[in-house]
Design an enzyme around this catalytic site. Sequence first.
Site, PDB file in Angstrom:
ATOM      1  N   ARG A 149       1.838  -0.662 -36.234  1.00  0.00           N
ATOM      2  CA  ARG A 149       2.934   0.275 -36.481  1.00  0.00           C
ATOM      3  C   ARG A 149       2.909   1.327 -35.380  1.00  0.00           C
ATOM      4  NH1 ARG A 149       4.165  -3.096 -39.477  1.00  0.00           N
ATOM      5  NH2 ARG A 149       4.752  -3.018 -41.664  1.00  0.00           N
TER       6      ARG A 149
ATOM      7  N   GLY B 280       4.172  13.288 -22.346  1.00  0.00           N
ATOM      8  CA  GLY B 280       3.403  13.265 -21.101  1.00  0.00           C
ATOM      9  C   GLY B 280       3.878  12.123 -20.235  1.00  0.00           C
ATOM     10  N   ARG B 281       4.993  12.379 -19.532  1.00  0.00           N
ATOM     11  CA  ARG B 281       5.590  11.321 -18.709  1.00  0.00           C
ATOM     12  C   ARG B 281       4.681  10.988 -17.521  1.00  0.00           C
ATOM     13  NH1 ARG B 281      11.670  12.078 -18.988  1.00  0.00           N
ATOM     14  NH2 ARG B 281      11.241  14.080 -18.032  1.00  0.00           N
TER      15      ARG B 281
ATOM     16  N   ASP C   9       3.051  19.930 -21.079  1.00  0.00           N
ATOM     17  CA  ASP C   9       2.277  18.853 -20.442  1.00  0.00           C
ATOM     18  C   ASP C   9       0.967  19.313 -19.811  1.00  0.00           C
ATOM     19  OD1 ASP C   9       4.276  17.159 -21.168  1.00  0.00           O
ATOM     20  OD2 ASP C   9       5.072  16.851 -19.157  1.00  0.00           O
TER      21      ASP C   9
ATOM     22  N   HIS D 138      10.096  14.889 -29.225  1.00  0.00           N
ATOM     23  CA  HIS D 138      10.366  16.318 -29.018  1.00  0.00           C
ATOM     24  C   HIS D 138       9.882  17.218 -30.140  1.00  0.00           C
ATOM     25  CE1 HIS D 138      12.883  14.493 -25.948  1.00  0.00           C
ATOM     26  NE2 HIS D 138      12.909  15.671 -25.361  1.00  0.00           N
TER      27      HIS D 138
ATOM     28  N   VAL E 118       9.790  41.530 -20.197  1.00  0.00           N
ATOM     29  CA  VAL E 118      10.786  42.590 -20.452  1.00  0.00           C
ATOM     30  C   VAL E 118      10.090  43.914 -20.754  1.00  0.00           C
ATOM     31  CG1 VAL E 118      12.583  43.339 -22.086  1.00  0.00           C
ATOM     32  CG2 VAL E 118      12.582  40.990 -21.215  1.00  0.00           C
ATOM     33  N   ARG E 119       9.121  43.889 -21.648  1.00  0.00           N
ATOM     34  CA  ARG E 119       8.485  45.150 -22.064  1.00  0.00           C
ATOM     35  C   ARG E 119       7.643  45.742 -20.930  1.00  0.00           C
ATOM     36  NH1 ARG E 119       8.055  44.529 -28.206  1.00  0.00           N
ATOM     37  NH2 ARG E 119      10.290  44.480 -28.657  1.00  0.00           N
TER      38      ARG E 119
ATOM     39  N   ARG F 217       7.621  19.807 -29.081  1.00  0.00           N
ATOM     40  CA  ARG F 217       8.057  20.959 -28.283  1.00  0.00           C
ATOM     41  C   ARG F 217       8.599  22.102 -29.133  1.00  0.00           C
ATOM     42  NH1 ARG F 217      10.932  18.479 -23.175  1.00  0.00           N
ATOM     43  NH2 ARG F 217      12.755  19.594 -23.930  1.00  0.00           N
TER      44      ARG F 217
ATOM     45  N   ARG G 291      -3.494   8.750 -39.923  1.00  0.00           N
ATOM     46  CA  ARG G 291      -4.799   8.145 -40.251  1.00  0.00           C
ATOM     47  C   ARG G 291      -4.862   7.824 -41.740  1.00  0.00           C
ATOM     48  NH1 ARG G 291      -8.582   5.752 -37.343  1.00  0.00           N
ATOM     49  NH2 ARG G 291      -8.796   7.473 -35.885  1.00  0.00           N
TER      50      ARG G 291
HETATM   51  O1  F6P Z   1       8.162  18.549 -19.404  1.00  0.00           O
HETATM   52  C1  F6P Z   1       7.763  18.429 -20.694  1.00  0.00           C
HETATM   53  C2  F6P Z   1       8.293  17.190 -21.342  1.00  0.00           C
HETATM   54  O2  F6P Z   1       8.293  17.440 -22.731  1.00  0.00           O
HETATM   55  C3  F6P Z   1       7.563  15.889 -21.036  1.00  0.00           C
HETATM   56  O3  F6P Z   1       6.393  15.709 -21.763  1.00  0.00           O
HETATM   57  C4  F6P Z   1       8.601  14.862 -21.373  1.00  0.00           C
HETATM   58  O4  F6P Z   1       8.348  13.682 -20.677  1.00  0.00           O
HETATM   59  C5  F6P Z   1       9.852  15.517 -20.910  1.00  0.00           C
HETATM   60  O5  F6P Z   1       9.629  16.911 -20.955  1.00  0.00           O
HETATM   61  C6  F6P Z   1      11.064  15.191 -21.731  1.00  0.00           C
HETATM   62  O6  F6P Z   1      12.169  15.745 -21.123  1.00  0.00           O
HETATM   63  P1  F6P Z   1      13.592  15.911 -21.788  1.00  0.00           P
HETATM   64  O7  F6P Z   1      13.479  16.937 -22.869  1.00  0.00           O
HETATM   65  O8  F6P Z   1      14.468  16.352 -20.672  1.00  0.00           O
HETATM   66  O9  F6P Z   1      13.935  14.570 -22.333  1.00  0.00           O
END
Ligand code: F6P
Length: 322
Positions: free
Chosen positions: A246, A171-172, A128, A252, A24-25, A255, A155
């Site tokens: 365990r 990491g799917r 990822d 998420h 934007v900037r 993220r 740990r």
């Molecule tokens: O694309 C990034 C990611 O976080 C992957 O690591 C993960 O498998 C996927 O998205 C999860 O997707 P969603 O948020 O749609 O469940």
Amino acid sequence: MKHIAVLTSGGDAPGMNAAIRAVVRTAIHEKVEISGVIRGYKGLIGGDIVDLSARSVDNIMQRGGTMLYSARCLAFMEPEGRAQAAEHLRQRGIEGLIVIGGNGSFQGAHLLSKEHGVKVVGIPGTIDNDIYGTDVTIGFNTAMNIALDAIDRLRDTADSHDRLFLVEVMGRHSGHIALNVGLAGGAEEILVPERDYDVEEMVKSIAAGRLRGRSSSIIVVAEGAAKGGAMAIEEHIEAASGYEVRTSILGHVQRGGSPSTRDRVLASRLGYHAVKALLSGESDVMVGVDKRGTVFVPLRETWEKQKEIEWSLYDINKILAG
Ligand code: F6P
């Protein structure tokens, strides 16, 4: 070019807001009108497009998520969806589009450009790090820091109980996060989707570590390393060894949260260069970084070519796990 737009698509990643701010900037600095598309391609098909100003992006750099929202949009994979999207851009006089996302989002951008002549530039945004053509993607560094912090905490408790912990990271399809945080967290084993694993071998190597006096063990598992993820592996290990296992699935949480310095710098740099590239006539490319500095890669290569994980780290970890 007088008017461009930006959108975020696919899974959000910390640092996307910093990239939006930079786009934007920079556009405003170049005296170009800038719009934001809400919820990625879904919003493009629906015409959900808003004007952005320098003030719209105040105080967003430190925030996770994306102020433009994101979506995974199947309708955009169809020609009719892309035609509708192109029509909304035409109606508003938007000639160029910056797409912040992963390689699935870049495929959509490529088709939009090919079929409707919209100029497109991609910015790699995914935790990822699985995009060919750039050493790093926006969000990868922050996600690793969050996962590593969790591993360090686990740990402590694993050590107190002589336990074996499985930690599932995101990491799917790729093991970039698993490999790096596994090494940095002192994991005994790292399981990635790119390589098969053998439960019997793993149990033997953990038993050997116990004989050498190790009290706890951590195995980092990328979510795509096995069907059913870490939970399925837990069952296999318990059946093969009798260890008390365990499992922690970080999910998420990796993220969200404030982006790291590295991700903010990367996002600012890529956002700036994406606008400059679009205005100088580039299209159908992704802007990335490698040892040469800022690089431009044809969008097609980002999904047709495979970015290897750093196997040398995997081998080093085998030795350092002791
Ligand atoms: O694309 C990034 C990611 O976080 C992957 O690591 C993960 O498998 C996927 O998205 C999860 O997707 P969603 O948020 O749609 O469940």
